[in-house]
Design a protein around this motif. Structure first.
Motif, PDB file in Angstrom:
ATOM      1  N   GLY A   1     -44.051 104.141  93.932  1.00 53.80           N
ATOM      2  CA  GLY A   1     -43.669 104.676  95.269  1.00 53.80           C
ATOM      3  C   GLY A   1     -42.221 105.010  95.419  1.00 53.80           C
ATOM      4  O   GLY A   1     -41.789 105.451  96.467  1.00 53.80           O
ATOM      5  N   MET A   2     -41.475 104.456  94.516  1.00 56.90           N
ATOM      6  CA  MET A   2     -39.922 104.308  94.749  1.00 56.90           C
ATOM      7  C   MET A   2     -39.539 105.760  95.134  1.00 56.90           C
ATOM      8  O   MET A   2     -39.829 106.657  94.195  1.00 56.90           O
ATOM      9  N   ALA A   3     -38.329 106.300  95.968  1.00 56.73           N
ATOM     10  CA  ALA A   3     -37.935 107.452  96.058  1.00 56.73           C
ATOM     11  C   ALA A   3     -37.581 107.972  94.991  1.00 56.73           C
ATOM     12  O   ALA A   3     -37.495 109.206  94.578  1.00 56.73           O
ATOM     13  N   LEU A   4     -36.705 107.168  94.173  1.00 59.45           N
ATOM     14  CA  LEU A   4     -36.120 107.661  92.849  1.00 59.45           C
ATOM     15  C   LEU A   4     -37.279 108.211  91.694  1.00 59.45           C
ATOM     16  O   LEU A   4     -36.786 109.142  91.213  1.00 59.45           O
ATOM     17  N   VAL A   5     -38.285 107.770  91.924  1.00 65.15           N
ATOM     18  CA  VAL A   5     -39.376 108.112  91.126  1.00 65.15           C
ATOM     19  C   VAL A   5     -40.031 109.426  91.693  1.00 65.15           C
ATOM     20  O   VAL A   5     -40.452 110.352  90.875  1.00 65.15           O
ATOM     21  N   LYS A   6     -40.310 109.394  93.009  1.00 63.91           N
ATOM     22  CA  LYS A   6     -40.923 110.549  93.638  1.00 63.91           C
ATOM     23  C   LYS A   6     -40.137 111.697  93.870  1.00 63.91           C
ATOM     24  O   LYS A   6     -40.609 112.843  94.134  1.00 63.91           O
ATOM     25  N   ASN A   7     -38.940 111.577  94.340  1.00 67.38           N
ATOM     26  CA  ASN A   7     -37.777 112.425  94.742  1.00 67.38           C
ATOM     27  C   ASN A   7     -36.695 112.441  94.198  1.00 67.38           C
ATOM     28  O   ASN A   7     -35.431 111.976  94.851  1.00 67.38           O
ATOM     29  N   THR A   8     -36.653 112.685  92.909  1.00 67.37           N
ATOM     30  CA  THR A   8     -35.312 112.532  92.070  1.00 67.37           C
ATOM     31  C   THR A   8     -34.061 113.412  92.552  1.00 67.37           C
ATOM     32  O   THR A   8     -33.115 113.225  92.086  1.00 67.37           O
ATOM     33  N   ARG A   9     -34.260 114.252  93.428  1.00 60.83           N
ATOM     34  CA  ARG A   9     -33.235 115.136  94.023  1.00 60.83           C
ATOM     35  C   ARG A   9     -32.376 114.609  95.122  1.00 60.83           C
ATOM     36  O   ARG A   9     -31.427 114.966  95.367  1.00 60.83           O
ATOM     37  N   LEU A  10     -33.044 113.721  96.039  1.00 58.80           N
ATOM     38  CA  LEU A  10     -32.594 113.333  97.112  1.00 58.80           C
ATOM     39  C   LEU A  10     -31.371 112.191  96.848  1.00 58.80           C
ATOM     40  O   LEU A  10     -31.549 111.116  95.910  1.00 58.80           O
ATOM     41  N   SER A  11     -30.025 112.547  97.213  1.00 57.22           N
ATOM     42  CA  SER A  11     -28.585 112.028  96.714  1.00 57.22           C
ATOM     43  C   SER A  11     -28.567 110.535  97.502  1.00 57.22           C
ATOM     44  O   SER A  11     -28.007 109.570  96.965  1.00 57.22           O
ATOM     45  N   VAL A  12     -29.161 110.068  98.624  1.00 54.29           N
ATOM     46  CA  VAL A  12     -28.997 109.102  99.391  1.00 54.29           C
ATOM     47  C   VAL A  12     -30.632 108.772  99.701  1.00 54.29           C
ATOM     48  O   VAL A  12     -30.971 109.612 100.666  1.00 54.29           O
ATOM     49  N   GLN A  13     -30.918 107.473  99.347  1.00 55.69           N
ATOM     50  CA  GLN A  13     -32.337 107.245  99.595  1.00 55.69           C
ATOM     51  C   GLN A  13     -32.700 105.925  99.977  1.00 55.69           C
ATOM     52  O   GLN A  13     -31.952 104.922  99.504  1.00 55.69           O
ATOM     53  N   PRO A  14     -33.617 105.395 100.582  1.00 53.63           N
ATOM     54  CA  PRO A  14     -33.955 104.243 101.106  1.00 53.63           C
ATOM     55  C   PRO A  14     -34.608 103.510  99.759  1.00 53.63           C
ATOM     56  O   PRO A  14     -35.292 104.073  99.119  1.00 53.63           O
ATOM     57  N   VAL A  15     -34.526 102.155  99.691  1.00 50.34           N
ATOM     58  CA  VAL A  15     -35.357 101.373  98.766  1.00 50.34           C
ATOM     59  C   VAL A  15     -35.644  99.990  99.444  1.00 50.34           C
ATOM     60  O   VAL A  15     -35.059  99.535 100.315  1.00 50.34           O
ATOM     61  N   THR A  16     -37.183  99.942  99.340  1.00 52.80           N
ATOM     62  CA  THR A  16     -37.762  98.989  99.917  1.00 52.80           C
ATOM     63  C   THR A  16     -37.425  97.479  99.467  1.00 52.80           C
ATOM     64  O   THR A  16     -36.873  97.531  98.318  1.00 52.80           O
ATOM     65  N   ALA A  17     -37.686  96.418 100.360  1.00 47.34           N
ATOM     66  CA  ALA A  17     -37.291  95.080  99.587  1.00 47.34           C
ATOM     67  C   ALA A  17     -38.131  94.834  98.507  1.00 47.34           C
ATOM     68  O   ALA A  17     -37.314  94.111  97.440  1.00 47.34           O
ATOM     69  N   ALA A  18     -39.194  95.109  98.325  1.00 48.14           N
ATOM     70  CA  ALA A  18     -39.898  94.941  97.012  1.00 48.14           C
ATOM     71  C   ALA A  18     -39.352  95.749  95.925  1.00 48.14           C
ATOM     72  O   ALA A  18     -39.234  95.056  94.757  1.00 48.14           O
ATOM     73  N   GLU A  19     -39.068  97.172  96.143  1.00 49.10           N
ATOM     74  CA  GLU A  19     -38.325  97.689  94.984  1.00 49.10           C
ATOM     75  C   GLU A  19     -37.195  97.419  94.544  1.00 49.10           C
ATOM     76  O   GLU A  19     -36.780  97.103  93.582  1.00 49.10           O
ATOM     77  N   TRP A  20     -36.386  96.668  95.521  1.00 50.53           N
ATOM     78  CA  TRP A  20     -35.242  96.014  95.355  1.00 50.53           C
ATOM     79  C   TRP A  20     -35.155  95.018  94.458  1.00 50.53           C
ATOM     80  O   TRP A  20     -34.292  94.896  93.565  1.00 50.53           O
ATOM     81  N   LYS A  21     -36.078  93.962  94.806  1.00 48.35           N
ATOM     82  CA  LYS A  21     -36.338  92.919  93.802  1.00 48.35           C
ATOM     83  C   LYS A  21     -36.680  93.233  92.285  1.00 48.35           C
ATOM     84  O   LYS A  21     -36.209  92.611  91.334  1.00 48.35           O
ATOM     85  N   ILE A  22     -37.523  94.294  92.327  1.00 47.99           N
ATOM     86  CA  ILE A  22     -38.123  94.465  91.069  1.00 47.99           C
ATOM     87  C   ILE A  22     -36.667  95.127  90.082  1.00 47.99           C
ATOM     88  O   ILE A  22     -36.573  94.898  89.216  1.00 47.99           O
ATOM     89  N   VAL A  23     -36.026  96.104  90.947  1.00 49.54           N
ATOM     90  CA  VAL A  23     -34.926  96.600  90.038  1.00 49.54           C
ATOM     91  C   VAL A  23     -33.950  95.582  89.719  1.00 49.54           C
ATOM     92  O   VAL A  23     -33.259  95.620  88.633  1.00 49.54           O
ATOM     93  N   CYS A  24     -33.636  94.650  90.556  1.00 50.56           N
ATOM     94  CA  CYS A  24     -32.739  93.615  90.202  1.00 50.56           C
ATOM     95  C   CYS A  24     -33.135  92.646  89.027  1.00 50.56           C
ATOM     96  O   CYS A  24     -32.722  92.435  88.204  1.00 50.56           O
ATOM     97  N   GLU A  25     -34.555  92.462  89.112  1.00 54.29           N
ATOM     98  CA  GLU A  25     -35.240  91.851  88.051  1.00 54.29           C
ATOM     99  C   GLU A  25     -35.084  92.620  86.505  1.00 54.29           C
ATOM    100  O   GLU A  25     -34.596  91.952  85.737  1.00 54.29           O
ATOM    101  N   LEU A  26     -35.364  93.921  86.631  1.00 51.66           N
ATOM    102  CA  LEU A  26     -35.291  94.665  85.518  1.00 51.66           C
ATOM    103  C   LEU A  26     -33.650  94.831  84.953  1.00 51.66           C
ATOM    104  O   LEU A  26     -33.435  94.862  83.844  1.00 51.66           O
ATOM    105  N   GLY A  27     -32.864  94.772  86.070  1.00 52.34           N
ATOM    106  CA  GLY A  27     -31.315  94.713  85.622  1.00 52.34           C
ATOM    107  C   GLY A  27     -30.931  93.551  85.321  1.00 52.34           C
ATOM    108  O   GLY A  27     -29.611  93.168  85.092  1.00 52.34           O
ATOM    109  N   GLY A  28     -31.522  92.371  85.113  1.00 50.50           N
ATOM    110  CA  GLY A  28     -31.031  91.105  84.596  1.00 50.50           C
ATOM    111  C   GLY A  28     -30.374  90.230  85.719  1.00 50.50           C
ATOM    112  O   GLY A  28     -29.576  89.296  85.605  1.00 50.50           O
ATOM    113  N   LEU A  29     -30.602  90.522  87.168  1.00 56.77           N
ATOM    114  CA  LEU A  29     -30.105  89.650  88.121  1.00 56.77           C
ATOM    115  C   LEU A  29     -31.381  88.751  88.501  1.00 56.77           C
ATOM    116  O   LEU A  29     -32.271  89.211  88.598  1.00 56.77           O
TER     117      LEU A  29
END
Length: 137
Positions: free
Chosen positions: A109-137
């Motif tokens: 459901g992440m905007a990056l996945v659903k709307n790849t053209r939007l240049s500035v987009q919100p990220v939910t708290a859950a998405e933030w945590k997951i991406v940070c985990e994937l990124g090694g933080l």
């Protein structure tokens, strides 16, 4: 605190250039999309965002912080367009690619996945945590 994602083509403005701006940061100017502009108008100082290289790389490479709230974009005299200032906080130990985000069902459901053209987009708290985990933080 809210979370966001800022997209930039690295040949126009790269993570390395953002890092070089230091604590003063840089205006996130040139956005000419109403939805992206409205997202910037909602930002507060201290909000965090992902820095995403679009077109070349297609990956989240770092974390930025909003250091100045919405103000007129200095690259135009048109009063419809605002921007925020952001500063680099830290690079991700492992960049997170668009393909990785699309392959992770938790980010469907992440905007990056659903709307790849939007240049500035919100990220939910859950998405933030997951991406940070994937990124090694």
């Amino acid at each position: 605190m809210a979370h966001w994602l800022f997209k930039s083509e690295p040949d126009a403005w790269s993570w390395d250039q953002q890092m070089a701006k230091g604590p003063a940061g840089e205006e996130w100017h040139g956005v000419r999309n109403y939805q992206a502009r409205n997202n910037m108008r909602a930002m507060k100082v201290g909000d965090l965002g992902f820095f995403y290289h679009s077109n070349v790389g297609k990956e989240i490479v770092g974390i930025v912080e909003v250091c100045a709230e919405s103000h007129p974009d200095s690259t135009t005299d048109d009063p419809r367009w605002d921007c925020v200032d952001i500063r680099a906080v830290r690079p991700l130990p492992r960049p997170v690619t668009l393909d990785q985000a699309k392959a992770d069902p938790r980010l469907a459901g992440m905007a990056l996945v659903k709307n790849t053209r939007l240049s500035v987009q919100p990220v939910t708290a859950a998405e933030w945590k997951i991406v940070c985990e994937l990124g090694g933080l």
